[in-house]
Design an enzyme around this catalytic site. Structure first.
Site, PDB file in Angstrom:
ATOM      1  N   ASP A   1       4.473  -6.275   4.951  1.00  0.00           N
ATOM      2  CA  ASP A   1       4.592  -5.699   6.293  1.00  0.00           C
ATOM      3  C   ASP A   1       4.940  -6.749   7.345  1.00  0.00           C
ATOM      4  OD1 ASP A   1       4.099  -3.105   5.589  1.00  0.00           O
ATOM      5  OD2 ASP A   1       2.032  -3.054   6.288  1.00  0.00           O
TER       6      ASP A   1
ATOM      7  N   HIS B   1       4.401   1.447  -0.137  1.00  0.00           N
ATOM      8  CA  HIS B   1       3.666   0.664   0.843  1.00  0.00           C
ATOM      9  C   HIS B   1       3.831  -0.808   0.520  1.00  0.00           C
ATOM     10  CE1 HIS B   1       1.831   3.821   3.195  1.00  0.00           C
ATOM     11  NE2 HIS B   1       1.518   4.471   2.083  1.00  0.00           N
TER      12      HIS B   1
END
Length: 360
Positions: free
Chosen positions: A160, A130
């Site tokens: 992200d 992640h």
């Protein structure tokens, strides 16, 4: 007319960077179709995560990519698209029969945008992870947080969105410009490790000159400098101080009533004492008192606003930085003129047949 009006982009629904990139491209005027998993595919869509904000401006089209009929219709959409964006792990699109080579055979000018954590190649390419893992490996995370505690996650903004989505958008737009000239698309490999590493370029440059220490909280921009950090006010709220240049620092000292002779700006040995001194002064007044006190000065002191406070700030309100459309949300950015852009709401879903008709 928006800058990307007329561009057709196929977004394969996902979490994190793909969703944000799809929103940005749609905000800029691209006709984006968001392919979601149908009920028949046996998995839920990500609508509850993105909601009406991250999924604004483009319709959802439910598909079952393991169904031959649906897959054939998706190939029709690919034939009409200018670009495709996806964020699956390496090899997934290929197993679905939708890899870059297959798509290029159907549409040679198609730009195939891929965003992953580790990239399409390398020994960790197929490993799970992640945002936090990707920025840890790139070196970016090591600079976040207090010196005597573990690094603090900077939300998912660095991996992200900054290193992933925004560089995916940049790569896709660059490849689209090239395709207009050459008639050939490209595959864009946007890795969050690469992108977040790129975001640390300044600190590599400073380090090479001996101007950046790997000791967290001891540098100019990481909270080490007493004139570039946040302070707690009497009411428990915070102000941000960014008085980097000498003239701005002088304005800060004047506002705090600290004699300049007692607070040399770049005496690193004295930074700890100045931290404590400034903190004691800021603790004597409420946040909004300090905001009013420094208003109109060059001290670079601003309130640290919460998500609910930010839309109400006079500057943000004057610019229309936030809009209320179902829920309060940030408006599109950047701007192309003086008028604040308004995001298109999340439209009603389309069937796969309706999506194909729309693009043919």
């Amino acid at each position: 007319m928006k800058p990307l009006s007329g561009l057709r982009i196929l977004e394969f629904d996902g979490l994190g960077p793909v969703t944000f990139a799809g929103m940005v491209l749609a905000d800029l005027g691209a006709d984006v179709l968001r392919l979601t998993r149908s009920a028949a595919a046996g998995a839920p869509t990500f609508t509850d995560v993105g909601g009406e904000v991250l999924h604004r401006a483009r319709p959802a089209v439910a598909v079952d990519l393991k169904d031959a009929s649906d897959l054939a219709r998706v190939h029709e959409l690919i034939a009409s698209a200018d670009a495709l964006i996806e964020g699956f792990r390496p090899g997934v699109m290929e197993r679905l029969g939708l890899g870059p080579e297959v798509c290029a055979a159907r549409n040679p000018r198609l730009v195939f945008g891929r965003v992953t954590g580790w990239g399409q190649t390398g020994p960790m390419a197929r490993q799970v992870g992640h945002d936090l893992n990707y920025i840890a490996l790139s070196g970016a995370l090591s600079m976040m947080g207090e010196p005597d505690r573990p690094p603090r996650p900077p939300l998912n903004l660095v991996g992200d969105y900054g290193g992933g989505a925004m560089l995916l958008v940049t790569g896709v737009l660059a490849a689209l410009l090239e395709a207009r000239t050459t008639g050939r698309g490209r595959t864009v490999d946007a890795a969050m490790t690469d992108g977040s590493a790129l975001l640390t370029s300044l600190f590599h440059a400073l380090g090479a000159r001996g101007l950046w220490s790997e000791t967290r909280g001891g540098n100019l921009l990481d909270g080490g400098a007493p004139f570039y950090r946040c302070y707690t006010c009497r009411d428990g709220r915070f102000v941000a101080v960014g008085a980097l240049e000498p003239q701005f620092y002088a304005a800060l000292l004047a506002g705090l009533e600290v004699p300049a002779a007692e607070a040399p700006q770049f005496d690193l040995a004295g930074w700890g004492g100045l931290h404590a001194r400034f903190a004691a002064v800021f603790a004597t007044r409420d946040r909004d008192d300090w905001t009013a006190h420094f208003a109109g000065t060059d001290a670079c002191v601003t309130p640290v606003l919460t998500l609910s406070e930010a839309p109400r700030h006079p500057h943000n309100a004057a610019r229309g930085t936030f809009v209320e459309q179902g829920v309060v949300q940030p408006g599109p950015a950047p701007r192309f003129g003086e008028e604040a852009p308004t995001p298109a709401p999340q439209p009603a879903p389309l069937s796969l047949d309706e999506a194909v008709t729309r693009w043919t």
